[in-house]
Write a protein that holds these residues in place. Structure first.
Motif, PDB file in Angstrom:
ATOM      1  N   MET A  17      11.930  30.867  25.508  1.00 40.62           N
ATOM      2  CA  MET A  17      12.038  32.055  26.347  1.00 40.62           C
ATOM      3  C   MET A  17      13.351  32.783  26.100  1.00 40.62           C
ATOM      4  O   MET A  17      13.416  34.013  26.133  1.00 40.62           O
ATOM      5  CB  MET A  17      11.925  31.654  27.820  1.00 40.62           C
ATOM      6  CG  MET A  17      10.541  31.210  28.246  1.00 40.62           C
ATOM      7  SD  MET A  17       9.273  32.497  28.126  1.00 40.62           S
ATOM      8  CE  MET A  17       8.380  31.909  26.667  1.00 40.62           C
ATOM      9  N   GLY A  18      14.412  32.021  25.835  1.00 44.32           N
ATOM     10  CA  GLY A  18      15.690  32.663  25.532  1.00 44.32           C
ATOM     11  C   GLY A  18      15.635  33.452  24.238  1.00 44.32           C
ATOM     12  O   GLY A  18      16.151  34.583  24.159  1.00 44.32           O
TER      13      GLY A  18
ATOM     14  N   GLY B  59      11.283  20.996  28.931  1.00 45.03           N
ATOM     15  CA  GLY B  59      12.036  22.076  29.552  1.00 45.03           C
ATOM     16  C   GLY B  59      13.016  22.726  28.596  1.00 45.03           C
ATOM     17  O   GLY B  59      13.188  23.952  28.600  1.00 45.03           O
TER      18      GLY B  59
ATOM     19  N   LEU C 225       6.337  27.547  32.132  1.00 44.22           N
ATOM     20  CA  LEU C 225       7.052  26.308  32.413  1.00 44.22           C
ATOM     21  C   LEU C 225       6.237  25.400  33.335  1.00 44.22           C
ATOM     22  O   LEU C 225       6.166  24.178  33.133  1.00 44.22           O
ATOM     23  CB  LEU C 225       8.409  26.625  33.030  1.00 44.22           C
ATOM     24  CG  LEU C 225       9.446  25.507  33.078  1.00 44.22           C
ATOM     25  CD1 LEU C 225       9.755  25.003  31.668  1.00 44.22           C
ATOM     26  CD2 LEU C 225      10.726  25.998  33.746  1.00 44.22           C
TER      27      LEU C 225
ATOM     28  N   VAL D 233      11.732  37.970  31.665  1.00 50.46           N
ATOM     29  CA  VAL D 233      11.684  36.566  31.257  1.00 50.46           C
ATOM     30  C   VAL D 233      11.272  35.658  32.408  1.00 50.46           C
ATOM     31  O   VAL D 233      10.468  34.740  32.235  1.00 50.46           O
ATOM     32  CB  VAL D 233      13.045  36.136  30.677  1.00 50.46           C
ATOM     33  CG1 VAL D 233      13.024  34.662  30.301  1.00 50.46           C
ATOM     34  CG2 VAL D 233      13.395  36.987  29.475  1.00 50.46           C
ATOM     35  N   PHE D 234      11.819  35.895  33.602  1.00 54.98           N
ATOM     36  CA  PHE D 234      11.538  34.984  34.711  1.00 54.98           C
ATOM     37  C   PHE D 234      10.052  34.974  35.038  1.00 54.98           C
ATOM     38  O   PHE D 234       9.445  33.912  35.220  1.00 54.98           O
ATOM     39  CB  PHE D 234      12.341  35.383  35.935  1.00 54.98           C
ATOM     40  CG  PHE D 234      12.058  34.523  37.148  1.00 54.98           C
ATOM     41  CD1 PHE D 234      12.631  33.273  37.276  1.00 54.98           C
ATOM     42  CD2 PHE D 234      11.178  34.949  38.133  1.00 54.98           C
ATOM     43  CE1 PHE D 234      12.346  32.472  38.371  1.00 54.98           C
ATOM     44  CE2 PHE D 234      10.889  34.156  39.223  1.00 54.98           C
ATOM     45  CZ  PHE D 234      11.481  32.917  39.342  1.00 54.98           C
TER      46      PHE D 234
ATOM     47  N   ALA E 286       8.314  33.261  32.056  1.00 58.03           N
ATOM     48  CA  ALA E 286       8.673  31.869  31.800  1.00 58.03           C
ATOM     49  C   ALA E 286       8.199  30.934  32.907  1.00 58.03           C
ATOM     50  O   ALA E 286       7.836  29.787  32.629  1.00 58.03           O
ATOM     51  CB  ALA E 286      10.181  31.744  31.627  1.00 58.03           C
TER      52      ALA E 286
ATOM     53  N   VAL F 291      10.900  24.907  26.089  1.00 57.91           N
ATOM     54  CA  VAL F 291      10.342  26.111  26.705  1.00 57.91           C
ATOM     55  C   VAL F 291      11.448  27.118  27.035  1.00 57.91           C
ATOM     56  O   VAL F 291      11.309  28.319  26.756  1.00 57.91           O
ATOM     57  CB  VAL F 291       9.537  25.747  27.963  1.00 57.91           C
ATOM     58  CG1 VAL F 291       9.116  27.008  28.724  1.00 57.91           C
ATOM     59  CG2 VAL F 291       8.314  24.939  27.595  1.00 57.91           C
ATOM     60  N   ASN F 292      12.538  26.657  27.612  1.00 59.72           N
ATOM     61  CA  ASN F 292      13.627  27.578  27.941  1.00 59.72           C
ATOM     62  C   ASN F 292      14.290  28.140  26.691  1.00 59.72           C
ATOM     63  O   ASN F 292      14.713  29.308  26.673  1.00 59.72           O
ATOM     64  CB  ASN F 292      14.662  26.863  28.812  1.00 59.72           C
ATOM     65  CG  ASN F 292      14.201  26.709  30.245  1.00 59.72           C
ATOM     66  OD1 ASN F 292      14.189  27.657  31.022  1.00 59.72           O
ATOM     67  ND2 ASN F 292      13.802  25.491  30.600  1.00 59.72           N
TER      68      ASN F 292
ATOM     69  N   SER G 269      13.621  36.629  24.849  1.00 58.64           N
ATOM     70  CA  SER G 269      14.372  37.669  25.559  1.00 58.64           C
ATOM     71  C   SER G 269      15.389  38.356  24.664  1.00 58.64           C
ATOM     72  O   SER G 269      15.687  39.540  24.842  1.00 58.64           O
ATOM     73  CB  SER G 269      15.073  37.061  26.771  1.00 58.64           C
ATOM     74  OG  SER G 269      16.093  36.158  26.360  1.00 58.64           O
TER      75      SER G 269
ATOM     76  N   SER H  35      10.338  21.526  35.688  1.00 60.12           N
ATOM     77  CA  SER H  35       9.169  22.380  35.485  1.00 60.12           C
ATOM     78  C   SER H  35       9.125  23.591  36.397  1.00 60.12           C
ATOM     79  O   SER H  35       8.149  24.340  36.374  1.00 60.12           O
ATOM     80  CB  SER H  35       7.890  21.556  35.665  1.00 60.12           C
ATOM     81  OG  SER H  35       7.843  21.006  36.966  1.00 60.12           O
ATOM     82  N   GLY H  36      10.154  23.792  37.216  1.00 60.59           N
ATOM     83  CA  GLY H  36      10.210  24.975  38.066  1.00 60.59           C
ATOM     84  C   GLY H  36       9.405  24.889  39.331  1.00 60.59           C
ATOM     85  O   GLY H  36       9.173  25.917  39.988  1.00 60.59           O
TER      86      GLY H  36
END
Length: 251
Positions: free
Chosen positions: A199-200, A192, A219, A211-212, A215, A195-196, A203, A105-106
């Protein structure tokens, strides 16, 4: 036999029970937590040894041969430590799950929010382990722990030890703990990934999108949402596996 001799042999019998029970209490989840003072754990172990002594197949011990007595105390202490450490290894599945949740989850990166000197993943791991301890008391698993102390004398008779079997069970305990941690954290891996992946794709469709910075909050919020929904199931799964092991003490 006079009273002094009778008390001596009975005291040695209680001492052998205390050696096993004390080793269990030192590391057993719920009883052997680090926030419980060592003196309190020793006092609990002594009370349990006195209470369980009539219920276990451990009779009075004569002091005529001190050599075998020392060996029996060492064996009983080893068995108690093995039982407590094996249970602690099972509890560490929640700590592993918490670290994985923070990673997915970052919450474990350098930019994640923290509380004092703790990162988010550390807080999640600590919270899950405290939740596991609370579930043990809430579901009366601590009664099963005391019952397991008595049944351990049927699985491991007094004065007998098989080091190879204990080593194999420790290895199986580690594998079961790893498997349990992965199974209860599986929803976060799915979250994860989704969500990733989203986001990909975003982008790719909008290259100028940072994105970072977009995201990371998404996340974290998704991870916390899944954590709220999945925590009861995670703790229930741990309690079931822990209770099954207490009933048999084998994997």
């Amino acid at each position: 036999m006079n009273l002094a001799a009778l008390l001596s042999v009975e005291f040695l019998g209680v001492a052998l029970v205390f050696a096993r029970i004390g080793g269990i209490v030192m590391f057993m989840p719920a009883f052997g937590e680090s926030f419980v003072p060592v003196r309190h754990r020793l006092a609990l172990a002594l009370v349990l040894a006195l209470a369980l002594y009539p219920a276990v197949p451990q009779g009075p011990i004569s002091l005529d041969a001190p050599g075998p007595l020392v060996g029996m105390i060492a064996i009983e202490l080893t068995l108690g430590l093995w039982i407590g450490l094996t249970a602690r290894i099972l509890l560490s599945a929640l700590e592993f799950a918490g670290s994985q949740i923070g990673l997915v989850s970052g919450l474990s990166n350098a930019f994640s929010p923290g509380l004092g000197s703790f990162q988010g993943s550390t807080l999640i791991s600590t919270g899950l382990m405290l939740g596991g301890v609370a579930v043990i008391f809430a579901t009366d698993l601590h009664h099963l722990i005391i019952a397991a102390m008595i049944s351990s004398y049927q699985i491991f008779p007094p004065g007998q030890i098989l080091p190879s079997d204990l080593a194999q069970q420790i290895v199986k305990a580690v594998s079961q703990s790893f498997y349990l941690g992965l199974s209860i954290v599986a929803p976060f891996y799915v979250m994860g990934l989704l969500v990733n992946l989203g986001m990909g794709l975003a982008s790719r469709m909008m290259p100028s999108l940072p994105v970072f910075f977009v995201a990371a909050p998404v996340l974290i919020m998704a991870g916390l949402l899944v954590l709220v929904m999945a925590t009861p199931v995670m703790l229930r799964e741990f309690a079931e596996r822990f209770g099954e092991w207490l009933g048999m003490m084998v994997f």
